[in-house]
Design a protein around this motif. Structure first.
Motif, PDB file in Angstrom:
ATOM      1  N   SER A 251       5.603   5.020   7.728  1.00  0.00           N
ATOM      2  CA  SER A 251       4.540   4.125   7.268  1.00  0.00           C
ATOM      3  C   SER A 251       4.465   2.857   8.106  1.00  0.00           C
ATOM      4  O   SER A 251       3.374   2.339   8.374  1.00  0.00           O
ATOM      5  N   ALA A 372       4.728  10.034   5.161  1.00  0.00           N
ATOM      6  CA  ALA A 372       4.210   8.668   5.226  1.00  0.00           C
ATOM      7  C   ALA A 372       3.229   8.491   6.377  1.00  0.00           C
ATOM      8  O   ALA A 372       2.224   7.782   6.241  1.00  0.00           O
ATOM      9  N   ASN A 376      -0.435   7.390   5.401  1.00  0.00           N
ATOM     10  CA  ASN A 376      -0.835   6.066   5.861  1.00  0.00           C
ATOM     11  C   ASN A 376      -1.916   6.139   6.940  1.00  0.00           C
ATOM     12  O   ASN A 376      -2.727   5.228   7.073  1.00  0.00           O
ATOM     13  N   LEU A 379      -5.035   6.451   4.905  1.00  0.00           N
ATOM     14  CA  LEU A 379      -5.345   5.174   4.255  1.00  0.00           C
ATOM     15  C   LEU A 379      -5.873   4.154   5.256  1.00  0.00           C
ATOM     16  O   LEU A 379      -6.816   3.412   4.965  1.00  0.00           O
ATOM     17  N   THR A 387      -4.434  -2.159   3.587  1.00  0.00           N
ATOM     18  CA  THR A 387      -3.853  -1.168   2.682  1.00  0.00           C
ATOM     19  C   THR A 387      -2.683  -0.456   3.349  1.00  0.00           C
ATOM     20  O   THR A 387      -1.636  -0.223   2.728  1.00  0.00           O
ATOM     21  N   ALA A 388      -2.858  -0.118   4.622  1.00  0.00           N
ATOM     22  CA  ALA A 388      -1.785   0.567   5.343  1.00  0.00           C
ATOM     23  C   ALA A 388      -0.537  -0.304   5.455  1.00  0.00           C
ATOM     24  O   ALA A 388       0.593   0.204   5.383  1.00  0.00           O
ATOM     25  N   VAL A 391       1.906  -0.013   2.417  1.00  0.00           N
ATOM     26  CA  VAL A 391       2.642   1.220   2.135  1.00  0.00           C
ATOM     27  C   VAL A 391       4.146   1.080   2.402  1.00  0.00           C
ATOM     28  O   VAL A 391       4.964   1.619   1.636  1.00  0.00           O
ATOM     29  N   ALA A 394       5.979   0.147  -0.761  1.00  0.00           N
ATOM     30  CA  ALA A 394       6.256   1.256  -1.678  1.00  0.00           C
ATOM     31  C   ALA A 394       7.411   2.116  -1.165  1.00  0.00           C
ATOM     32  O   ALA A 394       8.267   2.563  -1.945  1.00  0.00           O
TER      33      ALA A 394
END
Length: 432
Positions: A251, A372, A376, A379, A387-388, A391, A394
């Protein structure tokens, strides 16, 4: 590695060391032999995007690589436990070269996309599990060859080295893919992976340490625990934690690629990402000097929150200097966390199932990275870079969750038998 070359007052000069037991060529060969495994996710992504012109299709194929590894990685480890690493590695190495060759052809063929998916799955399914098998080898050697009082220190230092080697490879692997693809063409990384597999994975398989140890040295290990003993809460927590680290890798690289692409400098993504890997490798080596009183459960709970903090800082800024600081912070936590997780894997592996557990943990890295990267990438394309960048938060939270669950597991009474001898060594006790 802390297996000192110079005998201490408590060390008999005639006693074997880890280096004398494995030979001088072992660690260089094992290091380079990991490279194809670290190249395949990004290599497949690069090849598919170039050949089929679709970023989302490339991401899905990366995920298929991870799926193949997830399904078959532990079976490869179990086969090595049963029949020995040498034959298993030679067979899967050959099959992996066939799968890579097929992928290089099919991407540019008129065949439909699902055939490309099959090729990607086959690449993951046949990936040689060099890193976990290397850990399994050296752990077995430490437990059978070295004098009992020196085992805890050598085991801790060796796990630190092995994790640092993984860190370097998983940073340098994507960089090498980009370099080969840029200097030559998108097929070059696949060809490079094939050549390294044929040369170095084969050399690793044929190394003298790859032979099954004699019955005299492994009378205890020959009593292999049943396969069901692998599926315990303790092993699950380790796999979850390593999976989280793999997700952080995938990610973060994808998020940085999206960010640098936004500012018109996409070629800098790998260099910036390398900051995290360098810091991680350095801190992983430093784990070797941690005192035995710094328990494994405490190490994971200490460094996982630092990883989350670094990921939060990364997600909350667009300033490149602060991003570099955040990556350094994340790297300082990833290295020790990975060392700790693989030390826990060594401790909890049932008797005679070391390669199985190590392969499960090693596979979790590539699965996390590929999942991921795929998620990602989608996304970043659909929701944007912001947004990416979130990640990795998370992903790092999964590592923290594993640390909390590990505390619960660690406080429970442990089953007798399978892992007791390894637990004694890792905890620094002299009773085996």
């Amino acid at each position: 590695m802390t297996d000192s070359e110079t005998p201490t007052p408590s060390q008999n000069p005639t006693e074997p060391t880890l280096f004398s037991a494995v030979g001088r060529t072992y660690f260089p060969i094992a290091f380079v032999a990991r490279m194809p495994f670290a190249m395949i996710v990004v290599g497949v992504l690069t090849l598919v995007v170039a050949g089929r012109g679709s970023l989302s299709l490339g991401g899905i194929n990366s995920a298929m690589v991870g799926l193949g590894t997830a399904v078959f990685g532990s079976f490869i480890g179990a086969a090595a436990d049963k029949w020995g690493q040498r034959y298993v590695l030679l067979i899967v190495g050959f099959l992996n070269c066939v799968a890579l060759t097929f992928m290089a052809w099919v991407v540019f063929s008129p065949l439909p996309d699902f055939v490309v998916f099959i090729a990607a799955f086959a690449i993951g399914a046949t990936s040689p599990q060099v890193a976990p098998m290397s850990r399994s080898r050296v752990v077995d050697i430490i437990m059978t060859v070295l004098p009992v009082p020196r085992r805890p220190k050598v085991l801790n230092g060796t796990m630190a080295y092995e994790s640092a080697a993984d860190e370097i490879i998983f940073v340098f692997g994507p960089f090498l893919v980009g370099l080969l693809a840029t200097l030559f063409n998108p097929v070059a990384p696949i060809i490079g992976a094939i050549v390294m597999t044929l040369v170095f994975v084969s050399a690793f398989a044929l190394h003298p340490t790859g032979r099954r140890r004699s019955a005299a040295l492994t009378a205890e290990a020959a009593k292999q625990a049943p396969a069901k003993d692998v599926f315990t809460a303790g092993v699950f927590v380790v796999v979850l934690g390593v999976f989280g680290v793999g997700m952080v890798f995938g990610s973060t690289l994808t998020a940085l690629t999206a960010l640098t692409n936004d500012i018109g400098r996409p070629e800098e993504a790998g260099l910036i990402y390398g900051v995290m890997g360098i810091g991680s490798a350095v801190l992983a080596i430093c784990v070797a000097v941690f005192p035995s009183s710094f328990a494994l459960w405490a190490r994971l709970l200490c460094f996982a929150p630092i990883l989350v903090t670094g990921a939060v800082v990364l997600a909350s800024t667009e300033s490149m200097p602060i991003i570099v600081i955040a990556l350094l912070l994340m790297g300082s936590a990833i290295g020790p966390s990975l060392v700790t997780l693989f030390s826990l894997a060594a401790e909890r592996a049932p008797q005679g199932r070391s390669a199985t557990v190590m392969s499960m943990a090693g596979s979790a890295i590539i699965v996390g990275q590929s999942v991921a990267s795929a998620i990602n990438g989608i996304l970043a394309e659909d929701q944007g870079t912001a947004t990416a960048m979130a990640v990795p938060v998370a992903a790092s939270a999964i590592v923290l969750l594993a640390g909390v669950l590990n505390l619960i597991v660690d406080k429970k009474p442990h089953r007798r038998g399978s892992g007791s001898s390894r637990r004694a060594v890792v905890d620094g006790e002299e009773e085996i």
